[in-house]
Scaffold this active site. Structure first.
Site, PDB file in Angstrom:
ATOM      1  N   ASP A   1       0.726  -1.243   0.085  1.00 17.40           N
ATOM      2  CA  ASP A   1       0.025  -0.021   0.020  1.00 17.40           C
ATOM      3  C   ASP A   1       0.764   1.279   0.115  1.00 17.40           C
ATOM      4  O   ASP A   1       2.123   1.140   0.283  1.00 17.40           O
ATOM      5  CB  ASP A   1      -0.899   0.086   1.519  1.00 17.40           C
ATOM      6  CG  ASP A   1      -2.028   0.751   1.018  1.00 17.40           C
ATOM      7  OD1 ASP A   1      -2.289   1.692   0.121  1.00 17.40           O
ATOM      8  OD2 ASP A   1      -3.137   0.564   2.037  1.00 17.40           O
TER       9      ASP A   1
ATOM     10  N   ASP B   1     -10.962   2.154  -2.403  1.00 19.27           N
ATOM     11  CA  ASP B   1     -11.335   1.923  -1.197  1.00 19.27           C
ATOM     12  C   ASP B   1     -12.940   1.922  -1.173  1.00 19.27           C
ATOM     13  O   ASP B   1     -13.689   1.504  -0.176  1.00 19.27           O
ATOM     14  CB  ASP B   1     -10.715   2.686  -0.313  1.00 19.27           C
ATOM     15  CG  ASP B   1      -9.510   2.360   0.227  1.00 19.27           C
ATOM     16  OD1 ASP B   1      -9.056   1.259  -0.098  1.00 19.27           O
ATOM     17  OD2 ASP B   1      -8.642   3.298   0.746  1.00 19.27           O
TER      18      ASP B   1
END
Ligand code: DGJ
Length: 703
Positions: A450, A520
């Site tokens: 990430d 997301d």
């Protein structure tokens, strides 16, 4: 032969199965673009090579159509190369210096400056079966003095003369990536770019140009996708003489760098293509190209469970074990612990950088959880964010000099974190070392990598002699080198690219990443739009999608479990809900969908995607995947809301054999047999009613 030099006409012809790309050397020694489009007879096109002159203000219009234009003389279009020599001269005169053919599918055009020992090689690599050309450039400094490179792009693509030019691209933001946009180009420049240090959710390095009339199934489309995960720029320029050229590569913004004597720089690859089969044809060619030429492996995506939305930072061994036991019941193949397992990571305010297992959360160590997960028949995966650091961390206290930083500035905190200067060799070594230690010590099969902030204050405190502005480029090069090395050291581990959702997805990182976390935003309706935009460019085989809670935490929308599964089954299926709270009915239904997904997975992973309907234009969406061998197909159909009394909707399928007979299963046990011609022309009725309804339709060729 895909590449041919026509000596008499001084033309280079690049032939793919369904296109011709032509350029040549004109009388003035300029390498000039001639044609790109449906196949033509190359030898009949040489008249397009004539230099043009309009007035003293437009002394050399042909320079607007150069294959590789350096800034100098009468070159006024967006340049591909700008350089400053050690004596202060800022003018290039790149002249043709021959060509080479390193292989059947490769062509190199050599250029050199008329005075200085600065050489350029313009590379073309042909992918004939997908009508694509990969282009990149190498610049060599053979001077005895350094040369400052102010701008070096990967390629310029010239689009055939059209009455109108429509540019299609994506824009977005966090939780709303890959939103499609199109606009008519008028004279001037339209710039798509990232200046944030990574690919970014705000735009993506891809463009498509058509005459305003192409659709999913027909029409000419010229397009390109750049493989660079740092600052990038794509400029679509319509000149006042009506020519459209698209220049793309590493963004020159704040990025000049010094090329030392004897050294060279290689740009990222910019892949361009042409199709006469509309946007659908474009996407399918790009998808197949990724599968065969870009992605590091052809392994199908594992059904995964990810703990993020279930526990956020509240990770404990017991909590994860409970989730793992439920996940195994659903048929999950890979269990992934997300953020919160390490250091003092109890919130986003601390711990980033301290990559050791938190002893309070895992009193018996991480291996205990891994054993449990493996005992349940699943693989184990872990989240990391190696480029970031919280000021409240042991790493930052030890190495405050490792972050991007200007001495007179407070570093901007984004999500309470700073960014490590990966351009520094010691930071690169740190990341490689801790990742190697982690992957050697534990049985980890999967890493979610990430990166949750953009680059700011891109300065360096190191005395390494790194020229300040080159950090933008060096960060990305080092990142690629780390991923390449980790893949070499751990060939069985799979990697996911993630940057606060879909902030780092491009053809550069996809050379190293097996899969991509695209947003997301896991609301299944919002996702349809995001996934559709993503699928214009990138293969569904890398697109990770999770089934999460209803009502959804972001927008409060309630969606049936079937709708959530159908939306998430269109790529790599994942589950990201707190399944310890799911009822027995929900668990049973979910397990059924996972089992169905496993049956259709080969068709999703290796098949061809056809977009049948889009919620961008109507209240329904439908996507069809046709398996590689044509034996099976699946359709996912979604209804947003129904208008009472509206005309019966029919889905006209695509990509089938018109003469073949298919068994069509619209619901378990409800089958009919239809010819491909009927399915593609009359279509099948879409009998969805109400709000947020969806259906999975399966087709099997029976003759
Ligand atoms: C952003 C990612 O996109 C999420 O899936 C999750 O991993 C969080 N970061 C964790 O901090």
């Amino acid at each position: 032969m895909s590449i041919c030099y026509l000596k008499e006409q001084n033309l280079f012809e690049i032939r793919t199965h369904r296109s011709t790309y032509l350029f040549g050397i004109n009388e003035r020694g300029t390498v000039q673009h001639v044609y790109w489009g449906s196949p033509v007879e190359a030898s009949e096109c040489a008249d397009r090579l004539k230099p043009r002159h309009h007035s003293s203000f437009d002394a050399a219009i042909d320079q607007e159509t150069e294959e590789f234009g350096g800034w100098g003389g009468t070159h006024f279009a967006e340049p591909v190369l700008r350089a400053t020599f050690s004596d202060g001269v800022r003018d290039l005169k790149m002249v043709y210096d021959g060509f080479g053919q390193p292989g059947d599918r490769e062509l190199v055009i050599r250029l050199k400056d008329a005075h200085y020992a600065l050489r350029v090689e313009v590379h073309y690599r042909v992918i004939p079966e997908f009508d694509l050309i990969e282009r990149y450039v190498q610049v060599y400094n053979d001077e005895t003095q350094p040369v400052k490179i102010e701008q070096i792009m990967s390629a310029v693509w010239s689009v055939q003369a059209l009455p109108e030019y429509r540019l299609t691209h994506v824009t977005g933001r966090w939780a709303a990536e890959f939103q499609l946009r199109s606009e008519t180009l008028s004279e001037g420049k339209k710039t798509l770019e990232s200046r944030r240090g990574f690919t970014g959710p705000h735009a993506n390095p891809w463009f498509a140009i058509d005459n305003g009339k192409a659709d999913e199934t027909s029409g000419q489309v010229w397009f390109g996708a750049l493989g660079w995960s740092g600052n990038w720029k794509i400029v679509a320029e319509k000149t006042t003489f009506g020519h459209v050229r698209v220049v793309g590569g590493v963004n020159d913004f704040d990025s000049s760098f010094v090329l030392d004597p004897g050294s060279s720089f290689t740009t990222p690859v910019f892949t361009g293509g042409y199709t006469s089969e509309g946007f659908g044809g474009m996407s399918r060619n790009l998808h197949r190209y990724q599968a065969e030429y870009v992605l590091p492996s052809s392994r199908p995506r594992k059904v995964l469970y990810n703990s993020w939305e279930a526990t956020y930072f509240d990770v404990t061994a017991e909590g994860q074990k409970a989730l793992a036991r439920r996940a195994a019941r659903l048929g999950v193949e890979r269990f992934v612990v997300d953020d919160g397992w390490f250091g003092a990571r109890n919130s986003d305010r601390a711990g980033l950088g301290d990559w050791y297992v938190n002893p309070e959360k895992f009193p018996n160590g991480l291996q205990e959880l891994i054993d449990e997960v493996k005992g349940l028949g699943m693989e184990f995966g872990l989240w990391v964010e190696p480029e970031s650091v919280n000021p409240d961390s042991e790493l930052f206290r030890k190495h405050p000099e490792w972050v991007y930083h200007f001495p007179t500035r407070e570093g901007t905190l984004l999500r309470n974190q700073l960014l490590l200067n990966l351009a520094l060799p010691e930071v690169k070594a740190f990341v490689l070392d801790f990742m190697t230690e982690l992957l050697s010590r534990y049985e980890i099969s999967f890493i979610k990598w990430d990166m949750n902030r953009t680059v700011t204050e891109p300065g360096t405190m190191s005395a390494e002699g790194l020229e300040g502005r080159s950090v933008w480029i060096r960060h990305v090069e080092n990142l690629y080198e780390i991923w390449a090395e980790l893949r070499r050291r751990f060939p069985d581990v799979e990697f996911e690219t993630c940057a606060g959702g879909g902030g780092r997805i491009d053809l550069g990182i996809l050379r190293f990443a097996d899969q991509a976390w695209i947003s997301d935003n896991t609301d299944a309706r919002d996702r349809l739009t995001i996934q559709e935009g993503f699928g214009y460019v990138y293969s569904p085989s890398v697109m990770m999608c999770w089934v999460t809670e209803s009502p959804h935490g972001f927008n409060g929308r309630s969606l049936p479990l079937s709708f959530r599964f159908h939306s998430a089954m269109m790529g790599g299926l994942g589950i990201g809900a707190d399944i310890t709270g799911w009822s027995e009915e929900e668990m049973e239904e979910a397990a059924r969908w996972v089992a169905v997904y496993k049956e259709i997975r080969p068709t999703i992973m290796q098949g061809d995607l056809y977009r049948l309907e889009s919620m961008r234009n109507t209240n329904a969406a439908a996507y069809q995947y046709v398996g590689q061998d044509g034996q099976e197909a699946v359709v996912f159909a979604f209804l947003h809301s129904q208008h009472f009394g509206s005309e019966e909707r029919r889905l006209r399928l695509q990509g089938l054999d018109p003469n073949a007979v298919y068994e069509v299963e619209s619901a378990p046990g409800a089958t009919v047999q239809r010819h491909g011609s009927t399915l593609m022309n009359l279509g099948i009725p879409l009998t969805l009613q109400g709000d947020y309804k969806s259906r999975l339709i399966r087709l099997k060729r029976v003759d």
